[in-house]
Write an enzyme that holds these catalytic residues in place. Sequence first.
Site, PDB file in Angstrom:
ATOM      1  N   ARG A   1      29.778  91.383  13.865  1.00  0.00           N
ATOM      2  CA  ARG A   1      30.722  91.796  12.817  1.00  0.00           C
ATOM      3  C   ARG A   1      32.160  91.769  13.325  1.00  0.00           C
ATOM      4  NH1 ARG A   1      31.738  96.689  12.247  1.00  0.00           N
ATOM      5  NH2 ARG A   1      29.633  97.502  12.521  1.00  0.00           N
TER       6      ARG A   1
ATOM      7  N   TYR B   1      47.066  83.920  -9.582  1.00  0.00           N
ATOM      8  CA  TYR B   1      45.618  84.157  -9.679  1.00  0.00           C
ATOM      9  C   TYR B   1      45.360  85.566 -10.220  1.00  0.00           C
ATOM     10  CZ  TYR B   1      40.692  83.853  -8.620  1.00  0.00           C
ATOM     11  OH  TYR B   1      39.337  83.824  -8.740  1.00  0.00           O
TER      12      TYR B   1
ATOM     13  N   ASP C   1      50.753  83.198  -1.347  1.00  0.00           N
ATOM     14  CA  ASP C   1      49.420  82.639  -1.605  1.00  0.00           C
ATOM     15  C   ASP C   1      49.586  81.121  -1.625  1.00  0.00           C
ATOM     16  OD1 ASP C   1      47.085  81.585  -2.740  1.00  0.00           O
ATOM     17  OD2 ASP C   1      46.702  83.379  -3.936  1.00  0.00           O
TER      18      ASP C   1
ATOM     19  N   LYS D   1      38.860  76.282  -1.954  1.00  0.00           N
ATOM     20  CA  LYS D   1      39.420  75.173  -2.708  1.00  0.00           C
ATOM     21  C   LYS D   1      39.580  73.943  -1.801  1.00  0.00           C
ATOM     22  CE  LYS D   1      39.528  78.511  -5.708  1.00  0.00           C
ATOM     23  NZ  LYS D   1      40.639  79.423  -5.840  1.00  0.00           N
TER      24      LYS D   1
END
Length: 362
Positions: free
Chosen positions: A43, A95, A165, A190
């Site tokens: 982790r 977004y 972003d 993307k």
Amino acid sequence: MTLGDGTRCVHAGLPPAEPGAPVGPQPVLASQFHLGGARTYGRAENPTWDALETAIGDLDGGTCVVFASGMAATTSLLRTVLRAGDTVVLPSDGYYLTRTYVRDNLAALGLTVRELPTGMVWTEDMVEGARLVIVETPSNPRLDVCDIAAVADLAHAAGALMAVDNTTATPLGQRPLSLGADVVFASDTKALSGHSDVVLGHISTADPDLAARLRSERTGSGGVPGPFEVWLAHRGLGTLDLRLARQAENAAAVYEALREHPRIRGIRWPGSTHDPAHEIASRQMRRFGGVVTFEMESAEAADAFVSAATLVSAATSFGGLHSTADRRARWGDPVPDGLLRFSCGCEDPTDLVADLLTALDP
Ligand SMILES: *Cc1c(COP(=O)(O)O)cnc(C)c1O
């Protein structure tokens, strides 16, 4: 020697050349490591993460931290930076989940939220008192553009951290850290991964202290990326330069074919000299991507067009190998019902344009 985009993508984050060792990066799926070395538990550390972080960090020009999705990156940034009572500036046309998350999931922080359109004229009062200013340029879905260096100057004068972003641009299209931003983040679901088979995100920053806090947020909150997905993204990144080149070639051809078509209105692609954002986009962007946005007369017309096109799938993502189209009002974006975000894939331009023109005039 400054290497080109193709060379950098192909060589980014490769393992050292050792006789008998694999040439490409390999996935390491371990949850535990023999103690006494650099890694302890899956982790917190993973060599497959390290390889992709080295690769993207090199392209972004900062220290990269990978996250399980674009939203995991976005919300980790928000939770790491914002304190109770802070003011945050968000794109009103970016977004949608970034705005929804702040409103619904961070309500207990009592934030003052300023939602501003990307393409406006930015002035001091808009960022005054802010802790964090987030812009998305080109914005998704309308592809408006803002001047990253100018907004970064305003944000810094107000004492705010400035984050971009960079999903639609990718690290090849735009390097916000070199334009003055403190943080760049993206959905690598993307174009960066590019094969529609991975959900992933990342944050890069030139501030090592912030990178350490983001890593601690990732380890502690625990929604970590799977090494296999990270490896797939790294594999996809190797061809980002080639894919973007074809997608931009397709976008230019689609833009030209549809620009004056009687059934199409308001077509946007910042790569075209006809686009209202072209001047500013070409000053700060290194190259353009494959997403084109346009409007048709109604939701029905847009849906019928997408189903008539044989090379285009109705799907809600972009940047992949296959051309896709998404009618964004379906998801509640503040846009007209007939607006389509069209993601050009890597098909041949003549085939794609012929298919679209037939679908428009059956
Ligand atoms: C898709 C997208 C996101 C969210 O990324 P996920 O990987 O879907 O979580 C964030 N910002 C932009 C601009 C996006 O297009």
